[in-house]
Design an enzyme around this catalytic site. Structure first.
Site, mmCIF file in Angstrom:
data_model
loop_
_atom_site.group_PDB
_atom_site.id
_atom_site.type_symbol
_atom_site.label_atom_id
_atom_site.label_comp_id
_atom_site.label_asym_id
_atom_site.label_seq_id
_atom_site.Cartn_x
_atom_site.Cartn_y
_atom_site.Cartn_z
ATOM 1 N N HIS A 130 6.344 31.746 -0.913
ATOM 2 C CA HIS A 130 6.397 33.167 -1.254
ATOM 3 C C HIS A 130 6.726 33.307 -2.736
ATOM 4 O O HIS A 130 7.698 32.727 -3.227
ATOM 5 C CB HIS A 130 7.476 33.857 -0.413
ATOM 6 N N GLY A 148 11.248 42.397 -2.759
ATOM 7 C CA GLY A 148 11.772 43.617 -3.361
ATOM 8 C C GLY A 148 12.546 43.417 -4.638
ATOM 9 O O GLY A 148 13.048 44.387 -5.213
ATOM 10 N N LYS A 151 9.164 41.017 -8.376
ATOM 11 C CA LYS A 151 8.199 40.012 -8.845
ATOM 12 C C LYS A 151 6.830 40.646 -9.122
ATOM 13 O O LYS A 151 6.226 40.409 -10.177
ATOM 14 C CB LYS A 151 8.052 38.895 -7.807
ATOM 15 N N GLU A 193 0.442 43.879 -4.184
ATOM 16 C CA GLU A 193 1.048 44.988 -3.450
ATOM 17 C C GLU A 193 2.227 45.531 -4.242
ATOM 18 O O GLU A 193 3.142 44.779 -4.609
ATOM 19 C CB GLU A 193 1.533 44.523 -2.074
#
Length: 449
Positions: A130, A148, A151, A193
């Site tokens: 991740h 959150g 990044k 995102e």
């Protein structure tokens, strides 16, 4: 077969099910004369012009025996280079044993190098992490941290500054040789995102120049919430590492708090890492200059003004810890500032250096006595300290020890000394393998390769 546009001359019995598990190929040479010791049948076999010329000069029965011996082995496939005409007996024996025959118009060298590169990538160890992978000034930067933490938002700002996105959220990492390469899973490639906004197509929004399919990974940056009371590196002298698939990478922790320009900090971290790869360490350069100034300042005073603690370690006669000494100096400076009292900087520098020397020199002498040595060599940056040099000279003269002090211009960083020794090892013809590790306490007489 599809990726290299190979012609399928004959499909073997296992053509649709055979898996290639070794990232290497073989040009059968010794096998053409019957030598099969250490032959690895799991490799793809390639016949080039040299092998074909050699085979063509053989009598038919001898050539038939060569093909019989080779194709009796359970090889994945036999590839013929340069579109050369296949011997009828080769086709016959391939059918007999159910071995796959392929052909290409490429030269043997071209085909071999391309296949090895392809297999190294296809069969490379791989994991998914991740994080966000960016290419910043030509360096692959892997940003990790809790969900959150910011990044993806940092990646957007970096994109606006002209850098490139490799992957967001999920980074597929492959190890090829001793290097790591990262890319995005195909389904989320070029997408980011952003919470509150949704999914962004970076390629459509910023253009093709803002994305790339994969990137090598040269540094890992960990974003974490700012923690009051936690010590964060202020100088950058500590060389932390982060291990992925057995490869160690430079590792930097960046605390996140409102108002910090994370994109700018990440850029600076990438540029500094690039500097260090080229041999320049700004923190060490700063500390060298600082030590020189401190030494010059200390020589301007006779000291004896400030009573500073000594670096005792209970139960360890030869060990030292200067953390208490440094804390005492910081507290002394803070107290003087709060009270508005003047601080004698020259005297403080002198007394600090004296406190270090009072612990370092006696321990060096005791270590020499315990080891039965009557010679002491001072080296590294500490050997440039005037007070330590003077105290060592007095102690060695009193004990009758020989003392070697390098000229100040040679009192360099430990890395430079290791490099100098490596130079002489190289001249002596001694070489180490790539598996050689670091041994901090190894003596020069014990060096092994």
């Amino acid at each position: 077969v599809k990726d290299f546009d190979l012609e399928v001359v004959y499909k073997g019995l296992d053509y649709d099910t055979r898996m290639i598990t070794i990232p290497d190929v073989n040009r059968p040479a010794l096998q053409l004369v019957g030598f099969y010791d250490y032959f690895e049948p799991k490799r793809l076999q390639i016949l080039g012009k040299a092998e074909f010329t050699f085979l063509k000069a053989m009598p038919l029965e001898q050539r038939r025996k060569v093909f019989e011996d080779l194709l009796r082995c359970e090889i994945p496939a036999l590839i013929i280079a340069r579109n050369m005409e296949i011997f009828p007996e080769l086709m016959e024996i391939a059918r007999k044993h159910g071995r796959t025959l392929l052909r290409t118009e490429k030269t043997t060298v071209e085909l071999t190098s391309h296949i090895i590169d392809y297999l190294n990538r296809a069969l490379a160890p791989q994991i998914t992490r991740h994080g966000v992978l960016m290419n910043i000034y030509g360096q692959g930067v892997l940003m990790i941290g809790d969900s959150g933490i910011g990044k993806s938002e940092t990646a957007i700002e970096l994109l606006k500054r002209g850098h490139r996105l490799g992957a967001d959220d999920a980074v597929e990492i492959r190890r090829i040789s001793d290097s790591l390469y990262g890319s995005a899973p195909e389904i989320i490639r070029h997408y980011i995102e952003i919470r509150g906004i949704g999914i962004i197509d970076v390629q459509q929004l910023f253009g093709m120049g803002a994305v790339q399919f994969d990137s090598d990974i040269e540094i890992v940056i960990h974003l974490e919430p700012w923690q009051d009371g936690k010590f964060y590196d202020r100088l950058g002298l500590e060389g932390d590492t982060y291990t992925i698939l057995g490869v160690q990478l430079p590792y930097v922790t960046i605390p996140v708090r409102p108002g910090r320009n994370l994109a700018g900090i990440v850029e600076i971290a990438a540029m500094k890492n690039r500097q260090m790869r080229y041999g320049y360490n700004s923190a060490r350069d700063f500390m060298t200059q600082f030590d020189q100034k401190m030494d010059e300042l200390a020589r301007q005073s006779q000291g004896g003004v400030y009573d500073l603690p000594r670096a005792h370690v209970d139960g360890a006669d030869l060990d030292m810890s200067f953390s208490g000494l440094k804390t005492a100096v910081v507290n002394l400076a803070h107290n003087a500032q709060q009270k508005g009292e003047p601080l004698d900087a020259a005297a403080l520098a002198h007394d600090f250096n004296q406190a270090v020397s009072d612990e370092l020199v006696p321990r060096a002498m005791e270590a020499a006595r315990l080891r039965g040595r009557r010679c002491i060599v001072a080296a590294g940056g500490v050997a440039a300290n005037t007070i330590i040099r003077g105290d060592l000279e007095k102690a060695c003269e009193k004990a009758g020890y020989r003392l070697y002090l390098p000229p100040l211009r040679l009192c360099g960083d430990n890395g430079a000394m290791i490099g100098a020794q490596g130079y002489y090892e190289y001249l002596a013809g001694r070489r180490a393998g790539l598996d050689l590790n670091a041994y901090a306490t190894m003596e020069l007489d014990d060096i092994f390769y």
